[in-house]
Design an enzyme around this catalytic site. Sequence first.
Site, mmCIF file in Angstrom:
data_model
loop_
_atom_site.group_PDB
_atom_site.id
_atom_site.type_symbol
_atom_site.label_atom_id
_atom_site.label_comp_id
_atom_site.label_asym_id
_atom_site.label_seq_id
_atom_site.Cartn_x
_atom_site.Cartn_y
_atom_site.Cartn_z
ATOM 1 N N LYS A 11 -3.599 0.861 -4.873
ATOM 2 C CA LYS A 11 -3.964 -0.283 -4.045
ATOM 3 C C LYS A 11 -5.075 0.187 -3.114
ATOM 4 O O LYS A 11 -4.874 1.023 -2.241
ATOM 5 C CB LYS A 11 -2.785 -0.788 -3.217
ATOM 6 C CG LYS A 11 -3.170 -1.909 -2.245
ATOM 7 C CD LYS A 11 -2.062 -2.178 -1.250
ATOM 8 C CE LYS A 11 -2.532 -3.121 -0.146
ATOM 9 N NZ LYS A 11 -3.556 -2.485 0.748
ATOM 10 N N GLU A 66 -8.680 -1.974 2.365
ATOM 11 C CA GLU A 66 -9.696 -2.972 2.705
ATOM 12 C C GLU A 66 -10.788 -2.431 3.619
ATOM 13 O O GLU A 66 -11.850 -3.035 3.745
ATOM 14 C CB GLU A 66 -9.043 -4.187 3.381
ATOM 15 C CG GLU A 66 -8.040 -4.928 2.516
ATOM 16 C CD GLU A 66 -6.622 -4.348 2.620
ATOM 17 O OE1 GLU A 66 -6.477 -3.181 3.049
ATOM 18 O OE2 GLU A 66 -5.675 -5.066 2.266
ATOM 19 N N GLY A 97 -0.332 6.375 6.198
ATOM 20 C CA GLY A 97 -0.655 5.284 7.097
ATOM 21 C C GLY A 97 0.265 5.250 8.296
ATOM 22 O O GLY A 97 0.799 6.279 8.733
ATOM 23 N N SER A 98 0.469 4.052 8.813
ATOM 24 C CA SER A 98 1.212 3.901 10.060
ATOM 25 C C SER A 98 2.714 3.973 9.830
ATOM 26 O O SER A 98 3.219 3.725 8.733
ATOM 27 C CB SER A 98 0.874 2.551 10.704
ATOM 28 O OG SER A 98 1.406 1.484 9.922
ATOM 29 N N GLY A 115 3.996 0.255 9.002
ATOM 30 C CA GLY A 115 3.730 -0.195 7.642
ATOM 31 C C GLY A 115 4.445 0.653 6.615
ATOM 32 O O GLY A 115 5.005 0.131 5.641
ATOM 33 N N GLY A 116 4.444 1.970 6.824
ATOM 34 C CA GLY A 116 5.103 2.852 5.876
ATOM 35 C C GLY A 116 6.606 2.650 5.837
ATOM 36 O O GLY A 116 7.212 2.679 4.760
ATOM 37 N N GLU A 140 3.514 9.391 4.462
ATOM 38 C CA GLU A 140 3.140 10.130 5.667
ATOM 39 C C GLU A 140 2.897 9.104 6.760
ATOM 40 O O GLU A 140 1.996 8.273 6.655
ATOM 41 C CB GLU A 140 1.879 10.954 5.415
ATOM 42 C CG GLU A 140 1.452 11.780 6.608
ATOM 43 C CD GLU A 140 0.062 12.343 6.438
ATOM 44 O OE1 GLU A 140 -0.739 12.202 7.374
ATOM 45 O OE2 GLU A 140 -0.227 12.902 5.367
ATOM 46 N N CYS A 173 -4.530 13.007 10.870
ATOM 47 C CA CYS A 173 -3.076 12.981 11.001
ATOM 48 C C CYS A 173 -2.531 14.246 11.641
ATOM 49 O O CYS A 173 -1.393 14.264 12.106
ATOM 50 C CB CYS A 173 -2.417 12.742 9.645
ATOM 51 S SG CYS A 173 -3.246 13.539 8.268
ATOM 52 N N GLU A 195 3.014 8.301 18.627
ATOM 53 C CA GLU A 195 1.639 8.658 18.285
ATOM 54 C C GLU A 195 0.666 7.586 18.747
ATOM 55 O O GLU A 195 0.886 6.381 18.538
ATOM 56 C CB GLU A 195 1.505 8.839 16.767
ATOM 57 C CG GLU A 195 0.090 9.226 16.335
ATOM 58 C CD GLU A 195 -0.084 9.224 14.824
ATOM 59 O OE1 GLU A 195 -0.932 9.991 14.335
ATOM 60 O OE2 GLU A 195 0.612 8.462 14.139
#
Length: 503
Positions: A182, A185, A239-240, A243-244, A263, A300, A389
């Site tokens: 995926k 964007e 990612g965040s 969202g993760g 992650e 990260c 974070e």
Amino acid sequence: MPYTPHGKHLIAGDLVGADETFTSTPVSGAPFTFSAGSAALIDRAATAAEEAFWTYGYTDAETRALLLETIADEIEDRGVEITETGSAETGLPPVRLDGERGRTTGQLRMFATHIRKGDYLDRRHDEALPDRAPAPRPDLKLVQRPLGPVAVFGASNFPLAFSTAGGDTASALAAGCPVVVKGHEAHPGTAELVAEAITAAVAKCGLPAGTFSMVHGGSLDVGKALVEHPLIMAAGFTGSLRGGRALYDLCAARPNPIPFYGELGSINPMFLLPAAMAARAGAMGTGWAGSLTMGVGQFCTNPGVAIVPDGPEADAFIEASATALAATGSQTMLTEGIANAYRHGRDALITTGAAREVLSKTCEGRSGAPSLFVTSGAEWAANPDLGHEVFGPLGIVIRTSGRDEMREIARGLAGQLTCTIHMEEADSGFARELVPILERKAGRLLVNGFPTGVEVCDAMVHGGPYPATTFAGTSVGTMAIRRFLRPVSYQNFPDTLLPGDLT
């Protein structure tokens, strides 16, 4: 001449358009229109990946190694266009993208070399003992086998190394798993170029077209459809935390749950021990500022927290950090959303009143500027939100009353990608006390260094306990391949029926 994106998905070798579209938001140059992803497109890609697995999953290591090397060649052939497009879309300087491309192609070639050796297969053989009493033992052979089609989510902060042909894709292909990516964007043109390189390599190597597909993003439903698709057997994500974790929960809630290698975030704390502070507090403050602001703090492994013993050395460390940070101006961040989130995190720290603002520069739009805060060990313990974070060039210094408080802070840490100890020989005793605590908290421990940046090599671990990652493992280095394999034991099998990796 600058690359003009076609704006379509690449599904099993075909360019596929869509009625629904989105427009890119580059830092420079003209925006472009891209086809948006959908559940129907994900289904097409996953179905093609499953069909490809019946061939690709049973190829030998040499075939897969040649594919990885050919992908690297194809990416390098498009190097100028990738750098130009990536820089326009993300604002990252060309030298950074050239380096990231080299890391990406280097990783592909390293994985090719690694799988040729065969050690990753962990082959085992217990020979039959037909005369053993009281019961005979059968002949048993074990080898690691690929899981099946793997979903990979492109990352916003690394358009190459953690995206379309990044570590997750390279790991899965090395293991023998077809991949459905995926695209992110934030850099769809870059994703398209790299997807074309992979597609061309798959065709050159004579492999099934469904071995690789890339579907552009769009709504959140695209990611949901990908991890929920019944033919997808594992997922990789950078990612965040928010969202993760949502995707992880979807993977766990499936009728057949699958591993989600996410992650999700890390503050990468540093412990600066007394003798080191006495010897070089100012130098460490300057060094920290450089690590903290590298890439506008969008790594990260950005070391967001420094734990120091209180006293005049702490004053020197903070002064040196603030001076170096003040000399760093506002810089363009990867997306407007990341910049907004950074400012929100900074403002939330100010609102709590639990940390004193030492430095904070005005930044607007898509830009970010350094921020520095100081708090006490007691305030840190009383305000868990301080440990969240803030993705960007923001640092917090925790002034502690001494070893006991530093030790308690270490024990209270959530999972991290890295933990660092700055020490002199006189600090060795206390460092030995910290190491057993910190190795339970992080996947990589450092001494007298700064964690920003991750070496791609056999011994690297880029992962850690939750919430740094969802599973203990690594998304960088050759051990990353093991995430997409599972052990299978073959009892009393004739050689003619064994997989090629065992014969």
